[in-house]
Design an enzyme around this catalytic site. Sequence first.
Site, PDB file in Angstrom:
ATOM      1  N   LYS A  65       1.068  -0.774   7.155  1.00 39.90           N
ATOM      2  CA  LYS A  65       0.422  -1.043   5.879  1.00 39.90           C
ATOM      3  C   LYS A  65      -1.035  -1.420   6.115  1.00 39.90           C
ATOM      4  CE  LYS A  65      -0.531  -4.906   6.051  1.00 39.90           C
ATOM      5  NZ  LYS A  65      -1.256  -5.789   7.005  1.00 39.90           N
TER       6      LYS A  65
ATOM      7  N   TYR B  60       0.794  -7.775   0.502  1.00 41.55           N
ATOM      8  CA  TYR B  60       2.146  -8.355   0.481  1.00 41.55           C
ATOM      9  C   TYR B  60       2.495  -8.872  -0.912  1.00 41.55           C
ATOM     10  CZ  TYR B  60       2.533  -8.064   5.544  1.00 41.55           C
ATOM     11  OH  TYR B  60       2.620  -7.598   6.829  1.00 41.55           O
TER      12      TYR B  60
END
Length: 370
Positions: free
Chosen positions: A137, A222
Amino acid sequence: MRTRREFLQKITYSAMVLPLLPSWQFGSPHIDSEPYEGPVLRVAIMGLGGYGTRVAEAMKACKKAKLAGVVSGTPAKVKEWQSKHQIPEKNCYNYENFDDLKDNPDIDAVYVITPNALHHDQVIRAAKAGKHVICEKPMGLNAKEGEEMVQACKDANVKLLVGYRMHFEPKTLEVVRMRQNGDFGKILFFQGQCGFRIGDPNQWRLDKTLAGGGSLMDIGIYAVNGARYMVGEEPIWVTAQEMKTDPVKFKEGVDETILFQLGFPSGAVSSCLSTYNMNHLDRFFLNGEKGFAEMQPSTGYGPIEGRTHKGKLTQQHITHQTLQMEEMASIILEGKEPVIAVDGEEGLRDLKIIDAIYKSCHTGESVKLV
Ligand code: NDP
């Protein structure tokens, strides 16, 4: 970087997923000693940096995934990894020649763990070499890149997965199971606070050309991703505000702190904070008509801690990256469906929201998501 993420590990597994999992995931942080004779995913790690090293160590405890190769721009690291992980010369590549992976039947997948701006081209090249790809990510720098990556992997008929380790984390999965079970009632609100105080001003994370942004790309993602799996819906609008206290360290295009809000079709709302300027910021809170869940730490390397209106979350800790790689091997090799998606479309959804957050920061207006 380490400051926020240097809590280490213990985990547990949710009642919901227990029946689906092999026995080693119930109790031990390591895989049991039962012999395993099924297929093994042979992985080449690209980018032998801090996180690549962590993944390689964690994979030692996997049964279904094995470190089999490396792609690196640093010959000295390659030598070190070869001897540490018994990697044969024929499975070692650099950034110029890794397209030759197409002729290597001993590598099944490439795990891209390089700076964010390199993911797009490296994933597409790995896919063209006929290898499944796991990408860290953020999957790319924006939705356009994400779409191209998803398409390239489809065209090459390979799987694309994103390194969302929290999607396999037992306490997280327990909260998701409770939400799906209606334990919280109608979901009303989610709060995600993600940040740490970043150090070295010369690192790639503070260089827009390599990072693609600032805290949002690295740590705020996140909260973006967590809002979606905790609420269980896709947002339909975004508002966001950026704050900068140190324009020398956080140059143009590198966000220091962003507050953002997401609205969901049910009427639930989410309020999140992403920052490179505060420590001890790793908290999720989910509120519904019948109950709540709170987790702190919520996305660090663990142990994750949390409680709901029914009591403390007690699922056991397993090293996140071990669990992730074991489960990703099952997804790639056996077509297993994860409880929370980890495919390229999932990565793309986050990139669309990140685009909208940056747009709202610049325009000061609410951005609709279609
Ligand atoms: P590091 O800087 O520690 O390592 C990155 C590695 O990429 C380098 O060591 C280098 O390896 C390679 N690289 C290739 N080109 C460059 C370049 N131009 N500049 C710097 N490095 C280069 O970063 P991290 O390992 O912390 O992060 C890598 C990726 O992993 C990021 O996308 C990050 O978001 C993600 N990440 C995910 C985490 C998670 O929990 N899921 C946690 C931490 C990071 P070599 O010398 O072998 O070429």
